[in-house]
Design a protein around this motif. Structure first.
Motif, short mmCIF file in Angstrom:
data_model
loop_
_atom_site.label_atom_id
_atom_site.label_comp_id
_atom_site.label_asym_id
_atom_site.label_seq_id
_atom_site.Cartn_x
_atom_site.Cartn_y
_atom_site.Cartn_z
N ASN A 1 0.82 -1.21 0.00
CA ASN A 1 0.00 0.00 0.00
C ASN A 1 0.85 1.26 0.00
O ASN A 1 0.43 2.29 -0.54
CB ASN A 1 -0.94 -0.02 1.20
CG ASN A 1 -2.15 -0.90 0.98
OD1 ASN A 1 -3.11 -0.52 0.34
ND2 ASN A 1 -2.09 -2.12 1.51
N LEU A 2 2.04 1.19 0.58
CA LEU A 2 2.95 2.33 0.50
C LEU A 2 3.37 2.58 -0.95
O LEU A 2 3.46 3.72 -1.41
CB LEU A 2 4.18 2.09 1.37
CG LEU A 2 4.15 2.63 2.81
CD1 LEU A 2 5.42 2.22 3.54
CD2 LEU A 2 3.99 4.14 2.82
N LEU A 3 3.63 1.50 -1.67
CA LEU A 3 4.00 1.63 -3.09
C LEU A 3 2.87 2.27 -3.89
O LEU A 3 3.10 3.18 -4.70
CB LEU A 3 4.35 0.26 -3.67
CG LEU A 3 5.63 -0.39 -3.16
CD1 LEU A 3 5.79 -1.79 -3.74
CD2 LEU A 3 6.85 0.45 -3.50
N GLY B 1 -4.88 15.55 -2.52
CA GLY B 1 -3.96 14.47 -2.17
C GLY B 1 -3.60 14.47 -0.71
O GLY B 1 -3.48 13.41 -0.08
N MET B 2 -3.43 15.66 -0.13
CA MET B 2 -3.08 15.74 1.29
C MET B 2 -4.26 15.41 2.19
O MET B 2 -4.09 15.20 3.39
CB MET B 2 -2.55 17.14 1.61
CG MET B 2 -1.20 17.43 0.96
SD MET B 2 -0.61 19.11 1.26
CE MET B 2 -0.37 19.07 3.05
N LEU B 3 -5.47 15.38 1.61
CA LEU B 3 -6.65 14.99 2.38
C LEU B 3 -7.03 13.53 2.14
O LEU B 3 -8.06 13.06 2.63
CB LEU B 3 -7.84 15.89 2.00
CG LEU B 3 -7.76 17.33 2.45
CD1 LEU B 3 -8.85 18.17 1.81
CD2 LEU B 3 -7.84 17.43 3.97
N ALA C 1 -0.64 8.08 -5.88
CA ALA C 1 -1.41 9.22 -5.39
C ALA C 1 -0.52 10.43 -5.16
O ALA C 1 -0.91 11.57 -5.42
CB ALA C 1 -2.14 8.85 -4.10
N LEU C 2 0.72 10.17 -4.69
CA LEU C 2 1.66 11.27 -4.45
C LEU C 2 2.03 11.97 -5.75
O LEU C 2 2.08 13.20 -5.82
CB LEU C 2 2.91 10.74 -3.76
CG LEU C 2 3.99 11.77 -3.42
CD1 LEU C 2 3.47 12.75 -2.38
CD2 LEU C 2 5.26 11.09 -2.93
N LEU C 3 2.28 11.18 -6.80
CA LEU C 3 2.60 11.78 -8.10
C LEU C 3 1.42 12.57 -8.65
O LEU C 3 1.59 13.66 -9.21
CB LEU C 3 2.99 10.68 -9.10
CG LEU C 3 4.32 9.97 -8.85
CD1 LEU C 3 4.55 8.90 -9.90
CD2 LEU C 3 5.47 10.96 -8.85
N GLY C 4 0.23 12.02 -8.52
CA GLY C 4 -0.96 12.74 -8.97
C GLY C 4 -1.20 14.01 -8.19
O GLY C 4 -1.82 14.96 -8.68
N MET C 5 -0.68 14.05 -6.96
CA MET C 5 -0.86 15.22 -6.11
C MET C 5 0.15 16.31 -6.45
O MET C 5 -0.20 17.47 -6.67
CB MET C 5 -0.71 14.82 -4.65
CG MET C 5 -0.76 15.96 -3.66
SD MET C 5 -0.51 15.40 -1.96
CE MET C 5 1.25 15.07 -1.96
N PHE D 1 1.98 7.73 4.53
CA PHE D 1 3.37 8.17 4.65
C PHE D 1 3.67 8.64 6.07
O PHE D 1 4.74 8.35 6.63
CB PHE D 1 3.66 9.30 3.66
CG PHE D 1 3.65 8.85 2.22
CD1 PHE D 1 4.65 8.03 1.73
CD2 PHE D 1 2.65 9.25 1.36
CE1 PHE D 1 4.65 7.61 0.41
CE2 PHE D 1 2.64 8.86 0.04
CZ PHE D 1 3.64 8.02 -0.44
N ILE D 2 2.73 9.39 6.67
CA ILE D 2 2.94 9.88 8.04
C ILE D 2 2.92 8.70 9.02
O ILE D 2 3.71 8.65 9.96
CB ILE D 2 1.87 10.91 8.41
CG1 ILE D 2 1.75 11.99 7.33
CG2 ILE D 2 2.19 11.54 9.76
CD1 ILE D 2 2.99 12.80 7.11
#
Length: 525
Positions: A55-57, A247-249, A62-66, A256-257
């Motif tokens: 799930n981290l991968l 993305g941060m929501l 989502a991080l790239l899309g953000m 990640f946190i």
């Protein structure tokens, strides 16, 4: 002369929408059923730690899309239906090509930076040893991002017959692969190879459908005018920053946190709870038919009449909560039994977390109709400003997760999303008002409180998880059918539902299966 032409255009749009609904129902129903089995196989096949790394991968997508979204997804969703509806196929194709190229280039650059700083960043997430896995997964990332753009284009042209059909192939490949992984005890590496194969096959087929089925020539313009480029750029600019906030929501950002403060097992548990909720939520008709609802809502309300938008908003709001209430009750009563029966008890100690996530989803379910009104009105700047709550979520994650673990992540993200939704609603409240929906919500809340009481009492009669799950599900379905027959729809909403039912027999059958036949019968009389 304009009125008949407008009526013809509206009728054609209506028929395209109904056709898209039909294929979405057929294909996505099958895809969701296979997807549920796929999730079960995956959770059972991987260890709790490997499931967390997996799930981290995927959170990297989502991080790239953000970070490097450039507003591509929202721009396609907003303008592709408009171009297709106007017959401007050249412009639509140009928009697709530019979006695809920008997305591919930005992803390659970002992945390169991740590899360059691997030894610096990954120790924080405790995944340094998984570099070879990430090399393989990078190809999956590129294919998935391009696949999303193609799916947006096909959905805008109401080609759900193909896009949703291919979604079945996607989950079938993964389902068969994960089943073999469970049977032969394959590891995370084998699972990623299965994902790569599924992504590659479906991307190639989607690309073929686009080139064969979507017109690329035709229209009054063959280039974007200066004014149109400015319009697109303005919308994309705002939504680029908007996507950062979105993305941060998102739960993927929370992982990640969580990985920084806790461990991959905690990441896996948090992802599991969200995956179960999201899997069930995607089966709800409104979310389930989102690819159809969005272009219909935008193209069908292009005249911008406030009263019409308000009526459509309230109908969509009622249908959303009509299905959201029983979903929450299901998780409240049966989450532990669900984990025991289908997932072999893995992550069962986190079953209360599933209920908490379901509660947040219930409270925030109005974000879909509110967001569509804001998107229709091109209030991109309002949606952008609402992302101040993404900063709140980041700070709350850092504090709450440190003290309360993954429960802190649920509290931080749930409250941030609620504040964001209320902020957006405030600016579109004149066309997204709740006035007149009080009776609907009062009946719903009282009715489902009674069901919760009955379900809790029935759960005390046996300790058998399977028996409780079956009995609880039967109770909720029966209560839902009874509730639908006594729900409060106003006259215009009843007329709209009757129009849908009368135009298409399959839609009529769908409504009847959920108890809406009472409304249709009343109207016919």
């Amino acid at each position: 002369m304009n009125e008949p032409a407008n009526n013809t255009s509206a009728d054609n749009l209506f028929k395209k929408g109904l056709s898209a609904v039909k294929y979405t129902l057929i294909f996505r129903s099958a895809a969701q059923l296979v997807g549920a089995a796929t999730t079960i196989f995956l959770v059972r096949a991987l260890s709790e730690s490997d499931y967390g790394v997996y799930n981290l991968l995927y959170a990297v997508i989502a991080l790239l899309g953000m970070v490097f979204s450039f507003g591509i997804g929202n721009t396609l969703q907003r303008y592709m239906p408009e171009y297709y509806n106007r017959g401007e196929f050249v412009l639509a194709n140009r928009l697709y090509q530019r979006a695809s190229s920008i997305r591919l280039l930005s992803n390659i650059i970002t992945l390169g930076l991740i590899f360059y700083f691997w030894e610096t960043v990954t120790p924080l997430l405790k995944v340094t040893a998984y570099k070879n896995y990430f090399v393989l997964f990078s190809v999956v990332i590129l294919l998935n991002m391009q696949r999303g753009i193609l799916e947006n284009c096909l959905a805008s042209y109401f080609l759900q017959k193909f896009s949703q059909g291919l979604s079945i192939i996607f989950v079938l490949i993964k389902g068969v692969g994960y089943g073999l992984a469970l049977l032969f005890q394959w590891d995370l590496w084998a699972v990623l190879i299965i994902d790569l194969l599924a992504s590659l096959v479906v991307f190639l087929l989607l690309q073929w459908v686009y080139w064969v089925k979507v017109p690329r020539q035709g229209g009054l313009q063959d280039r974007f005018s200066k004014e149109e480029r400015r319009r697109l750029a303005r919308y994309a600019f705002y939504y680029n920053f908007n996507d950062v906030g979105v993305g941060m929501l998102d739960a993927n950002f929370d992982t990640f946190i969580i990985a920084m403060f806790l461990d991959p097992i905690a990441v896996g548990a948090y992802a599991f709870c969200h995956r179960i909720n999201n899997m069930a939520s995607r089966m709800l008709p409104v979310n389930y038919l989102l690819d159809v609802v969005r272009p219909l809502f935008i193209a069908g309300n292009h005249d911008g009449q406030s009263a019409e938008i308000q009526r459509n908003f309230q109908l969509l709001l009622k249908i959303t909560y009509l299905f959201q209430f029983p979903l929450f009750v299901f998780f409240l009563l049966l989450s532990k039994d669900l984990i025991t029966v289908f997932f072999g008890g893995k992550f069962i100690e986190f079953s209360p977390l599933i209920i908490a996530v379901a509660c947040c989803n219930l409270v925030n379910a109005f974000q879909l109709p509110v967001g569509l009104v804001a998107q229709l009105r091109e209030r991109a700047e309002v949606i952008l400003y609402s992302k101040i709550f993404a900063l709140y979520n980041l700070l709350a994650d850092l504090v709450f997760i440190h003290y309360w673990g993954i429960w802190g992540a649920v509290l931080a993200t749930g409250s941030a999303v609620l504040f964001r939704n209320l902020f957006i609603w405030f600016y579109v409240r004149h066309e997204a008002g709740f006035s007149g929906t009080g009776l609907f919500f009062a009946r719903s809340i009282v009715g489902w409180l009674v069901v919760i009481g009955i379900g809790s009492a029935l759960g005390l009669l046996t300790t058998n998880a399977l028996l409780r799950l079956v009995a609880g599900a039967v109770l909720i379905v029966a209560a839902f059918i009874l509730h639908v027959r006594h729900i409060h729809f106003n006259q215009w909403e009843q007329d709209t539902l009757c129009k849908l039912a009368n135009v298409n027999k399959k839609i009529q059958l769908f409504f009847k299966s959920f108890g809406l036949s009472a409304i249709m019968s009343a109207k016919q009389e």
